[in-house]
Design a protein around this motif. Structure first.
Motif, PDB file in Angstrom:
ATOM      1  N   ILE A 114       5.143 -52.638   8.588  1.00 23.46           N
ATOM      2  CA  ILE A 114       5.912 -51.756   7.712  1.00 23.46           C
ATOM      3  C   ILE A 114       5.968 -50.334   8.252  1.00 23.46           C
ATOM      4  O   ILE A 114       7.004 -49.658   8.173  1.00 23.46           O
ATOM      5  CB  ILE A 114       5.297 -51.755   6.290  1.00 23.46           C
ATOM      6  CG1 ILE A 114       5.618 -53.073   5.555  1.00 23.46           C
ATOM      7  CG2 ILE A 114       5.761 -50.556   5.486  1.00 23.46           C
ATOM      8  CD1 ILE A 114       7.038 -53.201   5.080  1.00 23.46           C
ATOM      9  N   GLN A 115       4.862 -49.862   8.810  1.00 19.35           N
ATOM     10  CA  GLN A 115       4.817 -48.479   9.282  1.00 19.35           C
ATOM     11  C   GLN A 115       5.797 -48.261  10.439  1.00 19.35           C
ATOM     12  O   GLN A 115       6.556 -47.282  10.462  1.00 19.35           O
ATOM     13  CB  GLN A 115       3.386 -48.115   9.697  1.00 19.35           C
ATOM     14  CG  GLN A 115       2.426 -47.932   8.529  1.00 19.35           C
ATOM     15  CD  GLN A 115       1.884 -49.235   7.959  1.00 19.35           C
ATOM     16  OE1 GLN A 115       2.303 -50.323   8.342  1.00 19.35           O
ATOM     17  NE2 GLN A 115       0.944 -49.129   7.033  1.00 19.35           N
ATOM     18  N   ALA A 116       5.807 -49.162  11.412  1.00 19.68           N
ATOM     19  CA  ALA A 116       6.760 -49.043  12.525  1.00 19.68           C
ATOM     20  C   ALA A 116       8.190 -49.237  12.035  1.00 19.68           C
ATOM     21  O   ALA A 116       9.118 -48.565  12.503  1.00 19.68           O
ATOM     22  CB  ALA A 116       6.432 -50.067  13.606  1.00 19.68           C
ATOM     23  N   ASP A 117       8.372 -50.159  11.092  1.00 15.88           N
ATOM     24  CA  ASP A 117       9.708 -50.418  10.551  1.00 15.88           C
ATOM     25  C   ASP A 117      10.297 -49.172   9.904  1.00 15.88           C
ATOM     26  O   ASP A 117      11.451 -48.810  10.139  1.00 15.88           O
ATOM     27  CB  ASP A 117       9.648 -51.546   9.517  1.00 15.88           C
ATOM     28  CG  ASP A 117       9.187 -52.871  10.101  1.00 15.88           C
ATOM     29  OD1 ASP A 117       9.462 -53.125  11.278  1.00 15.88           O
ATOM     30  OD2 ASP A 117       8.549 -53.642   9.364  1.00 15.88           O
ATOM     31  N   LEU A 118       9.513 -48.521   9.066  1.00 13.61           N
ATOM     32  CA  LEU A 118      10.009 -47.326   8.363  1.00 13.61           C
ATOM     33  C   LEU A 118      10.313 -46.190   9.336  1.00 13.61           C
ATOM     34  O   LEU A 118      11.315 -45.488   9.180  1.00 13.61           O
ATOM     35  CB  LEU A 118       8.988 -46.873   7.316  1.00 13.61           C
ATOM     36  CG  LEU A 118       8.920 -47.702   6.041  1.00 13.61           C
ATOM     37  CD1 LEU A 118       7.751 -47.246   5.173  1.00 13.61           C
ATOM     38  CD2 LEU A 118      10.223 -47.619   5.252  1.00 13.61           C
ATOM     39  N   LYS A 119       9.449 -46.007  10.331  1.00 14.48           N
ATOM     40  CA  LYS A 119       9.723 -44.965  11.325  1.00 14.48           C
ATOM     41  C   LYS A 119      11.046 -45.252  12.036  1.00 14.48           C
ATOM     42  O   LYS A 119      11.876 -44.348  12.222  1.00 14.48           O
ATOM     43  CB  LYS A 119       8.591 -44.910  12.354  1.00 14.48           C
ATOM     44  CG  LYS A 119       7.248 -44.446  11.813  1.00 14.48           C
ATOM     45  CD  LYS A 119       6.172 -44.641  12.872  1.00 14.48           C
ATOM     46  CE  LYS A 119       4.780 -44.471  12.294  1.00 14.48           C
ATOM     47  NZ  LYS A 119       3.722 -44.774  13.279  1.00 14.48           N
ATOM     48  N   THR A 120      11.227 -46.494  12.421  1.00 14.05           N
ATOM     49  CA  THR A 120      12.433 -46.867  13.162  1.00 14.05           C
ATOM     50  C   THR A 120      13.688 -46.656  12.334  1.00 14.05           C
ATOM     51  O   THR A 120      14.658 -46.022  12.784  1.00 14.05           O
ATOM     52  CB  THR A 120      12.338 -48.338  13.603  1.00 14.05           C
ATOM     53  OG1 THR A 120      11.188 -48.507  14.443  1.00 14.05           O
ATOM     54  CG2 THR A 120      13.589 -48.762  14.351  1.00 14.05           C
ATOM     55  N   VAL A 121      13.690 -47.192  11.130  1.00 17.14           N
ATOM     56  CA  VAL A 121      14.868 -47.076  10.266  1.00 17.14           C
ATOM     57  C   VAL A 121      15.181 -45.616   9.969  1.00 17.14           C
ATOM     58  O   VAL A 121      16.343 -45.185  10.017  1.00 17.14           O
ATOM     59  CB  VAL A 121      14.643 -47.870   8.965  1.00 17.14           C
ATOM     60  CG1 VAL A 121      15.726 -47.546   7.933  1.00 17.14           C
ATOM     61  CG2 VAL A 121      14.636 -49.371   9.254  1.00 17.14           C
ATOM     62  N   THR A 122      14.152 -44.825   9.699  1.00 17.11           N
ATOM     63  CA  THR A 122      14.357 -43.405   9.384  1.00 17.11           C
ATOM     64  C   THR A 122      14.940 -42.653  10.572  1.00 17.11           C
ATOM     65  O   THR A 122      15.909 -41.898  10.442  1.00 17.11           O
ATOM     66  CB  THR A 122      13.031 -42.757   8.961  1.00 17.11           C
ATOM     67  OG1 THR A 122      12.531 -43.430   7.788  1.00 17.11           O
ATOM     68  CG2 THR A 122      13.223 -41.279   8.639  1.00 17.11           C
ATOM     69  N   LEU A 123      14.362 -42.869  11.754  1.00 18.76           N
ATOM     70  CA  LEU A 123      14.818 -42.129  12.927  1.00 18.76           C
ATOM     71  C   LEU A 123      16.184 -42.581  13.414  1.00 18.76           C
ATOM     72  O   LEU A 123      16.845 -41.859  14.159  1.00 18.76           O
ATOM     73  CB  LEU A 123      13.781 -42.249  14.041  1.00 18.76           C
ATOM     74  CG  LEU A 123      12.531 -41.400  13.774  1.00 18.76           C
ATOM     75  CD1 LEU A 123      11.369 -41.820  14.648  1.00 18.76           C
ATOM     76  CD2 LEU A 123      12.833 -39.919  13.986  1.00 18.76           C
ATOM     77  N   LEU A 124      16.637 -43.740  12.958  1.00 19.71           N
ATOM     78  CA  LEU A 124      17.991 -44.192  13.292  1.00 19.71           C
ATOM     79  C   LEU A 124      18.969 -43.926  12.143  1.00 19.71           C
ATOM     80  O   LEU A 124      20.072 -44.470  12.124  1.00 19.71           O
ATOM     81  CB  LEU A 124      17.976 -45.681  13.659  1.00 19.71           C
ATOM     82  CG  LEU A 124      17.306 -45.992  15.002  1.00 19.71           C
ATOM     83  CD1 LEU A 124      17.219 -47.493  15.234  1.00 19.71           C
ATOM     84  CD2 LEU A 124      18.050 -45.321  16.152  1.00 19.71           C
ATOM     85  N   GLY A 125      18.566 -43.084  11.210  1.00 16.83           N
ATOM     86  CA  GLY A 125      19.484 -42.604  10.186  1.00 16.83           C
ATOM     87  C   GLY A 125      19.596 -43.458   8.951  1.00 16.83           C
ATOM     88  O   GLY A 125      20.470 -43.221   8.114  1.00 16.83           O
ATOM     89  N   GLY A 126      18.716 -44.443   8.798  1.00 15.36           N
ATOM     90  CA  GLY A 126      18.766 -45.309   7.625  1.00 15.36           C
ATOM     91  C   GLY A 126      17.777 -44.894   6.554  1.00 15.36           C
ATOM     92  O   GLY A 126      16.992 -43.955   6.725  1.00 15.36           O
ATOM     93  N   PHE A 127      17.830 -45.609   5.432  1.00 19.00           N
ATOM     94  CA  PHE A 127      16.882 -45.405   4.334  1.00 19.00           C
ATOM     95  C   PHE A 127      16.104 -46.695   4.148  1.00 19.00           C
ATOM     96  O   PHE A 127      16.668 -47.729   3.794  1.00 19.00           O
ATOM     97  CB  PHE A 127      17.612 -45.035   3.035  1.00 19.00           C
ATOM     98  CG  PHE A 127      16.677 -44.843   1.865  1.00 19.00           C
ATOM     99  CD1 PHE A 127      15.945 -43.676   1.743  1.00 19.00           C
ATOM    100  CD2 PHE A 127      16.521 -45.844   0.920  1.00 19.00           C
ATOM    101  CE1 PHE A 127      15.064 -43.499   0.679  1.00 19.00           C
ATOM    102  CE2 PHE A 127      15.649 -45.670  -0.158  1.00 19.00           C
ATOM    103  CZ  PHE A 127      14.914 -44.495  -0.277  1.00 19.00           C
ATOM    104  N   GLY A 128      14.797 -46.648   4.433  1.00 15.74           N
ATOM    105  CA  GLY A 128      13.970 -47.844   4.383  1.00 15.74           C
ATOM    106  C   GLY A 128      13.326 -48.054   3.034  1.00 15.74           C
ATOM    107  O   GLY A 128      12.793 -47.125   2.424  1.00 15.74           O
ATOM    108  N   MET A 129      13.387 -49.305   2.568  1.00 13.97           N
ATOM    109  CA  MET A 129      12.685 -49.739   1.361  1.00 13.97           C
ATOM    110  C   MET A 129      11.777 -50.889   1.755  1.00 13.97           C
ATOM    111  O   MET A 129      12.035 -51.575   2.747  1.00 13.97           O
ATOM    112  CB  MET A 129      13.685 -50.196   0.293  1.00 13.97           C
ATOM    113  CG  MET A 129      14.712 -49.138  -0.075  1.00 13.97           C
ATOM    114  SD  MET A 129      16.105 -49.869  -0.977  1.00 13.97           S
ATOM    115  CE  MET A 129      16.934 -50.779   0.331  1.00 13.97           C
TER     116      MET A 129
END
Length: 294
Positions: free
Chosen positions: A20-35
């Motif tokens: 989850i931690q890597a997923d959220l970083k990735t989605v955020t830095l690529l301009g998305g909103f992670g849930m």
């Protein structure tokens, strides 16, 4: 612009490198909103997994419903699933979503070698693979899912074709475990995107580092973020491959084992993005001087 809403169904990595931690970083830095719908809690660091506690299936589904019912979803990423019961229930719920791309990373073993899925859970992957748009197995996972021994790029493609035919999903077969291929004049990783009438080879230079924890999670989340933004699958994979390569090159060197990647590429986004908007006209260096070195 409204960010793409990415629902991440995966386990937590206390060490921050994967899950989850890597997923959220990735989605955020690529301009998305992670849930998130967290499927398991792990005690984990760069040396290995010290403990795993699955989240009850009802709670995983409740997390999903909270996100789907209020915020909405543009794409889904599935990682560590926790249990066979959860795999079946998640697959059933996702099957009811209309035209939402689903990226399934069939996590079985951590980078350290620790098992993250038992035999029953791996068997239950079948239902998740049936609802997935894209499945992203690495070589050992693809061998386990198909029963085939893979020793070269042709074998990787053949196994991916077999899994595609069985599931109906597109396969992004990751070749990082393959030895150097005869046609390569420098160390290269070949990831194959395999559909019924198409095979695309995404080749990147191999980066020699032990700090590669979370590469699979990061790649799958980056693909999901791209699809959620409306990119074509080819463009989403191409951008995801580039993101993983940059994050590997920027790994901060933390821990005594398989360390985390550098998802922020060594930057402090607040300094670099907000400085230009500051009324005083500060640049990133001025922000760093005021708030601390980036």
């Amino acid at each position: 612009m409204t960010p793409a809403r990415i629902l991440i169904i995966a386990g937590s990595d206390s060490g921050g490198g994967a899950g989850i931690q890597a997923d959220l970083k990735t989605v955020t830095l690529l301009g998305g909103f992670g849930m998130t719908a967290i499927t398991a809690i792990t005690a984990q660091n760069t040396l290995g997994v010290q403990g795993v506690h699955p989240i009850p299936t009802d709670m995983v589904l409740a997390q999903m419903e909270s996100c789907i019912g209020d915020i909405g979803v543009d794409a889904v990423k599935i990682g560590m699933i926790g249990s066979a019961q959860t795999a079946a229930a998640v697959a059933e719920r996702l099957a009811s979503l209309d035209d939402i791309p689903i990226v399934f990373d069939p996590v079985m073993v951590a980078t350290s070698g620790s098992m993250l899925a038992d035999d029953a859970t791996i068997t239950a992957f079948e239902k998740l693979m049936q609802v997935a748009t894209v499945i992203t197995p690495n070589l050992p996972e693809l061998q386990a899912l198909t029963g085939r021994t893979i020793i070269d790029l042709d074998g990787l493609e053949d196994a991916a074709q077999a899994l595609r035919a069985r599931t109906g999903s597109i396969i992004l077969a990751k070749g990082g475990h393959l030895p150097q291929q005869p046609q390569d004049d420098q160390p290269t990783i070949h990831d194959l995107l395999v559909d019924e009438d198409m095979v695309a080879d995404f080749s990147i230079r191999r980066i020699d580092t032990r700090h590669s924890h979370g590469t699979g999670c990061t790649l799958a989340s980056a693909v999901a973020a791209g699809l959620g933004h409306g990119l074509s699958l080819g463009d989403a994979v191409d951008r995801a491959e580039a993101f993983v390569a940059c994050a590997l090159a920027a790994a901060p060197g933390l821990g005594g084992g398989h360390g985390p990647m550098g998802h922020a590429m060594g930057l402090t986004p607040f300094y670099h993005l907000c400085a230009a908007k500051d009324d005083d006209g500060w640049d990133a260096a001025a922000f760093a001087a005021r708030y601390g070195d980036a």
